[in-house]
Design a protein around this motif. Structure first.
Motif, PDB file in Angstrom:
ATOM      1  N   ARG B  16      19.742   9.071  19.577  1.00 37.11           N
ATOM      2  CA  ARG B  16      20.382   8.481  20.757  1.00 37.11           C
ATOM      3  C   ARG B  16      21.647   9.240  21.127  1.00 37.11           C
ATOM      4  NH1 ARG B  16      21.173   2.327  20.994  1.00 37.11           N
ATOM      5  NH2 ARG B  16      21.818   3.062  23.027  1.00 37.11           N
ATOM      6  N   GLU B  17      22.251   9.848  20.144  1.00 33.76           N
ATOM      7  CA  GLU B  17      23.481  10.595  20.390  1.00 33.76           C
ATOM      8  C   GLU B  17      23.170  11.992  20.932  1.00 33.76           C
ATOM      9  OE1 GLU B  17      26.823  12.406  17.460  1.00 33.76           O
ATOM     10  OE2 GLU B  17      25.902  10.507  16.836  1.00 33.76           O
ATOM     11  N   HIS B  18      22.141  12.625  20.360  1.00 32.32           N
ATOM     12  CA  HIS B  18      21.885  14.025  20.700  1.00 32.32           C
ATOM     13  C   HIS B  18      20.955  14.218  21.891  1.00 32.32           C
ATOM     14  CE1 HIS B  18      24.049  15.950  17.387  1.00 32.32           C
ATOM     15  NE2 HIS B  18      23.739  14.858  16.696  1.00 32.32           N
ATOM     16  N   ALA B  19      20.013  13.295  22.111  1.00 31.15           N
ATOM     17  CA  ALA B  19      19.048  13.488  23.196  1.00 31.15           C
ATOM     18  C   ALA B  19      19.727  13.606  24.570  1.00 31.15           C
ATOM     19  CB  ALA B  19      18.003  12.376  23.184  1.00 31.15           C
ATOM     20  N   PRO B  20      20.699  12.745  24.899  1.00 30.69           N
ATOM     21  CA  PRO B  20      21.343  12.909  26.205  1.00 30.69           C
ATOM     22  C   PRO B  20      22.038  14.263  26.352  1.00 30.69           C
ATOM     23  CG  PRO B  20      21.813  10.729  25.333  1.00 30.69           C
ATOM     24  CD  PRO B  20      21.169  11.507  24.217  1.00 30.69           C
ATOM     25  N   ARG B  21      22.663  14.752  25.269  1.00 24.70           N
ATOM     26  CA  ARG B  21      23.321  16.058  25.328  1.00 24.70           C
ATOM     27  C   ARG B  21      22.302  17.162  25.572  1.00 24.70           C
ATOM     28  NH1 ARG B  21      26.844  15.920  20.009  1.00 24.70           N
ATOM     29  NH2 ARG B  21      27.751  13.894  20.463  1.00 24.70           N
ATOM     30  N   ALA B  22      21.188  17.075  24.841  1.00 28.19           N
ATOM     31  CA  ALA B  22      20.148  18.091  24.985  1.00 28.19           C
ATOM     32  C   ALA B  22      19.558  18.038  26.394  1.00 28.19           C
ATOM     33  CB  ALA B  22      19.056  17.856  23.942  1.00 28.19           C
ATOM     34  N   LEU B  23      19.344  16.814  26.890  1.00 29.59           N
ATOM     35  CA  LEU B  23      18.797  16.661  28.240  1.00 29.59           C
ATOM     36  C   LEU B  23      19.753  17.272  29.265  1.00 29.59           C
ATOM     37  CD1 LEU B  23      16.741  15.531  30.251  1.00 29.59           C
ATOM     38  CD2 LEU B  23      17.945  13.336  30.149  1.00 29.59           C
ATOM     39  N   GLY B  24      21.035  17.020  29.080  1.00 26.42           N
ATOM     40  CA  GLY B  24      22.036  17.567  29.996  1.00 26.42           C
ATOM     41  C   GLY B  24      21.937  19.079  30.085  1.00 26.42           C
ATOM     42  N   ALA B  25      21.824  19.716  28.917  1.00 30.45           N
ATOM     43  CA  ALA B  25      21.743  21.182  28.898  1.00 30.45           C
ATOM     44  C   ALA B  25      20.474  21.657  29.609  1.00 30.45           C
ATOM     45  CB  ALA B  25      21.763  21.683  27.455  1.00 30.45           C
ATOM     46  N   LEU B  26      19.377  20.951  29.390  1.00 34.02           N
ATOM     47  CA  LEU B  26      18.110  21.346  30.024  1.00 34.02           C
ATOM     48  C   LEU B  26      18.149  21.179  31.536  1.00 34.02           C
ATOM     49  CD1 LEU B  26      15.478  19.846  27.581  1.00 34.02           C
ATOM     50  CD2 LEU B  26      15.626  22.244  28.233  1.00 34.02           C
ATOM     51  N   VAL B  27      18.725  20.068  31.991  1.00 31.10           N
ATOM     52  CA  VAL B  27      18.771  19.845  33.441  1.00 31.10           C
ATOM     53  C   VAL B  27      19.662  20.889  34.094  1.00 31.10           C
ATOM     54  CG1 VAL B  27      19.217  18.201  35.297  1.00 31.10           C
ATOM     55  CG2 VAL B  27      18.401  17.358  33.117  1.00 31.10           C
ATOM     56  N   ARG B  28      20.771  21.203  33.428  1.00 29.15           N
ATOM     57  CA  ARG B  28      21.661  22.226  33.996  1.00 29.15           C
ATOM     58  C   ARG B  28      20.917  23.558  34.127  1.00 29.15           C
ATOM     59  NH1 ARG B  28      24.536  25.300  30.773  1.00 29.15           N
ATOM     60  NH2 ARG B  28      24.725  23.674  29.216  1.00 29.15           N
ATOM     61  N   VAL B 128      20.446   1.447  36.839  1.00 28.36           N
ATOM     62  CA  VAL B 128      20.700   0.826  35.540  1.00 28.36           C
ATOM     63  C   VAL B 128      19.655   1.291  34.518  1.00 28.36           C
ATOM     64  CG1 VAL B 128      20.471  -1.390  34.361  1.00 28.36           C
ATOM     65  CG2 VAL B 128      21.984  -1.200  36.332  1.00 28.36           C
ATOM     66  N   ALA B 129      18.395   1.248  34.902  1.00 24.13           N
ATOM     67  CA  ALA B 129      17.315   1.607  33.977  1.00 24.13           C
ATOM     68  C   ALA B 129      17.411   3.076  33.567  1.00 24.13           C
ATOM     69  CB  ALA B 129      15.961   1.327  34.627  1.00 24.13           C
ATOM     70  N   LEU B 130      17.641   3.929  34.558  1.00 21.98           N
ATOM     71  CA  LEU B 130      17.679   5.362  34.292  1.00 21.98           C
ATOM     72  C   LEU B 130      18.873   5.729  33.420  1.00 21.98           C
ATOM     73  CD1 LEU B 130      15.895   7.617  35.194  1.00 21.98           C
ATOM     74  CD2 LEU B 130      17.453   8.071  37.083  1.00 21.98           C
ATOM     75  N   THR B 131      20.002   5.112  33.658  1.00 24.41           N
ATOM     76  CA  THR B 131      21.208   5.397  32.873  1.00 24.41           C
ATOM     77  C   THR B 131      20.987   4.997  31.416  1.00 24.41           C
ATOM     78  OG1 THR B 131      22.557   5.036  34.834  1.00 24.41           O
ATOM     79  CG2 THR B 131      23.688   4.982  32.712  1.00 24.41           C
ATOM     80  N   LEU B 132      20.389   3.824  31.215  1.00 22.74           N
ATOM     81  CA  LEU B 132      20.143   3.379  29.840  1.00 22.74           C
ATOM     82  C   LEU B 132      19.186   4.322  29.129  1.00 22.74           C
ATOM     83  CD1 LEU B 132      19.924  -0.493  30.279  1.00 22.74           C
ATOM     84  CD2 LEU B 132      21.624   0.771  28.957  1.00 22.74           C
ATOM     85  N   ARG B 133      18.227   4.870  29.875  1.00 26.09           N
ATOM     86  CA  ARG B 133      17.267   5.748  29.219  1.00 26.09           C
ATOM     87  C   ARG B 133      17.818   7.159  29.032  1.00 26.09           C
ATOM     88  NH1 ARG B 133      10.819   6.740  29.874  1.00 26.09           N
ATOM     89  NH2 ARG B 133      11.138   8.811  30.705  1.00 26.09           N
ATOM     90  N   GLY B 136      21.856   6.562  27.744  1.00 30.05           N
ATOM     91  CA  GLY B 136      21.970   5.662  26.596  1.00 30.05           C
ATOM     92  C   GLY B 136      20.948   5.956  25.506  1.00 30.05           C
ATOM     93  N   GLY B 137      19.916   6.758  25.841  1.00 26.33           N
ATOM     94  CA  GLY B 137      18.918   7.115  24.847  1.00 26.33           C
ATOM     95  C   GLY B 137      18.012   5.970  24.427  1.00 26.33           C
ATOM     96  N   LEU B 138      17.907   4.918  25.240  1.00 26.71           N
ATOM     97  CA  LEU B 138      16.996   3.814  24.909  1.00 26.71           C
ATOM     98  C   LEU B 138      15.581   4.146  25.379  1.00 26.71           C
ATOM     99  CD1 LEU B 138      19.035   0.641  25.947  1.00 26.71           C
ATOM    100  CD2 LEU B 138      18.679   1.532  23.654  1.00 26.71           C
ATOM    101  N   THR B 139      14.598   3.499  24.756  1.00 27.95           N
ATOM    102  CA  THR B 139      13.231   3.697  25.228  1.00 27.95           C
ATOM    103  C   THR B 139      12.938   2.725  26.368  1.00 27.95           C
ATOM    104  OG1 THR B 139      12.305   2.047  23.753  1.00 27.95           O
ATOM    105  CG2 THR B 139      12.477   4.291  22.894  1.00 27.95           C
ATOM    106  N   THR B 140      11.898   3.054  27.136  1.00 29.10           N
ATOM    107  CA  THR B 140      11.498   2.175  28.234  1.00 29.10           C
ATOM    108  C   THR B 140      11.177   0.777  27.709  1.00 29.10           C
ATOM    109  OG1 THR B 140      10.623   4.106  29.371  1.00 29.10           O
ATOM    110  CG2 THR B 140       9.871   1.962  30.148  1.00 29.10           C
ATOM    111  N   THR B 141      10.521   0.698  26.547  1.00 24.71           N
ATOM    112  CA  THR B 141      10.179  -0.603  25.954  1.00 24.71           C
ATOM    113  C   THR B 141      11.441  -1.416  25.698  1.00 24.71           C
ATOM    114  OG1 THR B 141       8.503   0.656  24.773  1.00 24.71           O
ATOM    115  CG2 THR B 141       8.781  -1.646  24.133  1.00 24.71           C
ATOM    116  N   GLU B 142      12.437  -0.774  25.113  1.00 21.00           N
ATOM    117  CA  GLU B 142      13.680  -1.490  24.802  1.00 21.00           C
ATOM    118  C   GLU B 142      14.378  -1.983  26.067  1.00 21.00           C
ATOM    119  OE1 GLU B 142      15.113   0.726  20.684  1.00 21.00           O
ATOM    120  OE2 GLU B 142      15.423   1.744  22.584  1.00 21.00           O
ATOM    121  N   ILE B 143      14.376  -1.137  27.096  1.00 22.70           N
ATOM    122  CA  ILE B 143      15.046  -1.531  28.343  1.00 22.70           C
ATOM    123  C   ILE B 143      14.289  -2.694  28.990  1.00 22.70           C
ATOM    124  CG2 ILE B 143      15.879  -0.733  30.581  1.00 22.70           C
ATOM    125  CD1 ILE B 143      15.765   2.145  29.382  1.00 22.70           C
ATOM    126  N   ALA B 144      12.961  -2.607  28.981  1.00 16.95           N
ATOM    127  CA  ALA B 144      12.142  -3.667  29.564  1.00 16.95           C
ATOM    128  C   ALA B 144      12.402  -4.995  28.849  1.00 16.95           C
ATOM    129  CB  ALA B 144      10.661  -3.296  29.488  1.00 16.95           C
TER     130      ALA B 144
END
Lengths: 123, 421
Positions: B16-28, B128-133, B136-144
């Motif tokens: 949950r900590e690293h996935a958003p960072r990695a995603l950020g680098a990929l999107v950039r 809200v949903a997209l930010t949490l995923r 926030g690194g949550l799964t769709t199931t958890e957000i639902a």
């Protein structure tokens, strides 16, 4: 990215303008158009005549039907448009907020579909 | 250090900590948010399995970037259609797992990601949903689960939001200076929506794994770390810490709402409250005065009182005066009636509430207005009117905890009325 900025106005809620105000509005449009032309973002744009001059065509069962005017229940109608080519959505929204009629009506910002992505959009 | 742990809990936290960072680098690097986010979801799943079984790699973010990048190119090669122009630009696919400089996560990647997911061109629910995923690194199931909606509904919401980001041209660039304030406000709004969704749903017996209040606080902490000079961000974090710190006292064992005055203050999370108070003091010294600053200050005054009787009501009243100017509307007026009643007597509070009953937006107050009127009428000894107000409030009340509380009040007033006969 290219965006179509669709200018909608509602003749019943738009305040009736004095000649001076009308001139000022035209002047604002002229300034805005000049600005986005100078910045290289303007691709095209036109003002439209009133909806009372419009004709709407539909083809049903192979027969063309023509009606006078647009849908009767439409209160806001399309008054004109700009086609712009800008950096991103933020810039398109910024330009939309500068179109003089946004103070009375609204401006819809629509990305132009890249025809190469048409398969995507129909999913 | 190639292996750190085999315990699944820390793996989940690490992801949950690293996935958003990695995603950020990929999107950039690759820009297409829809494809990169999909690829990151797959990479996270595969990391979960690999790391749990054979240990966490030395560079978890790098591992995720590499895994997601491979999935991205796999998808492109297998898709039977023309490559996206942007995607075509970064062919040929990677042949090594070494990362080029452009894929090294930068400090502001996460911030860009937050601004992107919270863009005001998206509606509240998808934001809200997209930010949490994504952040926030949550799964769709958890957000639902957290929002009590079917998983398919939540998945659809996220897919649509991702498509709009790509199709509408919401960029990964940081907002321009002139729109930074507005864009930050939009981000804070999303964080506060998440917090309030959690706060409204507080039910002691719930086994929902994800606590939205804690998720919102986590996002608040992240934002505060990324934008340390923004006092509005600090104020919202303080506000959430203070409210959450008192949350446990809000309901009794029977799930009944306990009003602030009757709460057992020993239950409050003192450490968290102290952190909130420190932040409030700081923002009130440094920064401009906005709604979050004042709301946090009010919460701090409440939290600092050792007992309900020691509450500094004149200060709260003064703060509500400022808040009413910052965000005029019936809700703040209604809340201000409480300190008015404490400082100037219940009749003065009731006068405000009675005036509100004819407010054009009175309906938006729902059960809150009759409930507040019931309280003050009860204190004034106008028991029959109080009972009528409580009944009206109970009929409008959407929350079970509050409904139970209103019923308790109603019984008490009814008993007093019978006693008086």
């Amino acid at each position: 990215m290219r965006y179509l900025l669709l200018i909608y106005t509602n003749p019943t809620t738009r305040p009736s303008l004095t000649k001076e105000q009308n001139d000022a509005l035209s002047n604002d449009y002229w300034t805005f158009t000049k600005e986005i032309t100078a910045s290289g973002e303007m691709v095209g744009g036109e003002a439209l005549t009133g909806v009372d001059t419009a004709s709407t065509v539909r083809v049903r069962d192979g027969k063309a039907g023509i009606t006078d005017g647009p849908f009767a229940e439409t209160k806001e109608h399309l008054a004109g448009y700009y086609l712009v080519d800008v950096k991103d959505l933020d810039r398109a929204l910024e330009l939309a907020a500068k179109i003089p009629d946004v103070a009375f009506g609204s401006v819809e910002v629509r990305p132009i579909m890249d025809m190469g992505d048409a398969a995507d959009a129909s999913m | 250090m190639s292996e750190r742990t085999r315990d699944p809990e820390p793996v989940e936290q690490l992801l949950r900590e690293h996935a958003p960072r990695a995603l950020g680098a990929l999107v950039r690097r690759y820009r297409n948010f829809e494809y990169t986010e999909d690829a990151m979801q797959e990479a996270v799943l595969s990391a979960w399995q690999t790391w749990s079984a054979s240990g966490v790699p030395g560079n978890p973010t790098g591992w995720l970037v590499t895994a997601a990048r491979h999935r991205l190119f796999d998808r492109l090669q297998h898709e039977d259609r023309r490559l996206d122009k942007e995607l075509a630009a970064w062919s040929p696919p990677p042949t090594t797992s070494a990362l080029d400089d452009e894929l090294t996560p930068l400090d502001d990647d996460e911030l860009r990601l937050i601004f992107m997911c919270c863009h005001p061109a998206l509606a509240d629910e998808p934001r809200v949903a997209l930010t949490l995923r994504a952040v926030g690194g949550l799964t769709t199931t958890e957000i639902a689960q957290a929002f009590l909606v079917p998983e398919a509904t939540m998945a659809q919401r996220i897919v649509r939001a991702k498509r709009k980001i790509v199709a509408a041209g919401i960029s990964f660039d940081l907002p321009a200076e002139e729109s930074l304030l507005r864009r930050t406000e939009a981000v804070l709004q999303v964080v506060y929506l998440i917090f309030n969704a959690g706060y409204a749903n507080t039910r002691g017996s719930d086994v929902v794994r994800v606590d939205l209040c804690h998720e919102a606080i986590r996002l608040g902490r992240l934002l505060h770390a990324l934008l340390p000079a923004d006092s509005t961000v600090a104020a919202l974090l303080a506000l959430m810490l203070l409210h959450d710190g008192r949350r446990i006292g809000r309901a009794d064992a029977a799930g009944r709402l306990v009003p602030l005055a009757a709460q057992d203050r020993a239950l409050w999370n003192r450490e968290q409250i102290a952190e909130g108070v420190r932040l409030v003091e700081q923002v009130l010294i440094d920064g401009p005065v906005g709604r979050y600053q004042i709301q946090a200050a009010i919460a701090a005054v409440h939290a600092e009182a050792a007992t309900a009787a020691e509450t500094d009501w004149p200060q709260i009243l003064a703060l509500y005066g400022i808040l009413e100017q910052l965000m005029p509307g019936p809700l703040v007026a209604l809340n201000r009636a409480v300190p008015v009643a404490e400082v100037n007597g219940p009749q003065a509070g009731l006068d405000i509430l009675d005036a509100l009953t004819t407010h054009p937006d009175a309906a938006t107050l729902g059960h809150r207005l009759p409930a507040a009127r019931g309280h003050l009428l009860e204190r004034l000894g106008r028991l029959e009117e109080a009972a009528a107000a409580y009944r009206k409030a109970a009929a409008l009340c959407p929350s079970v905890a509050e409904l139970r509380y209103l019923e308790t009040r109603l019984h008490a007033v009814d008993a007093d009325l019978r006693g008086a006969e």
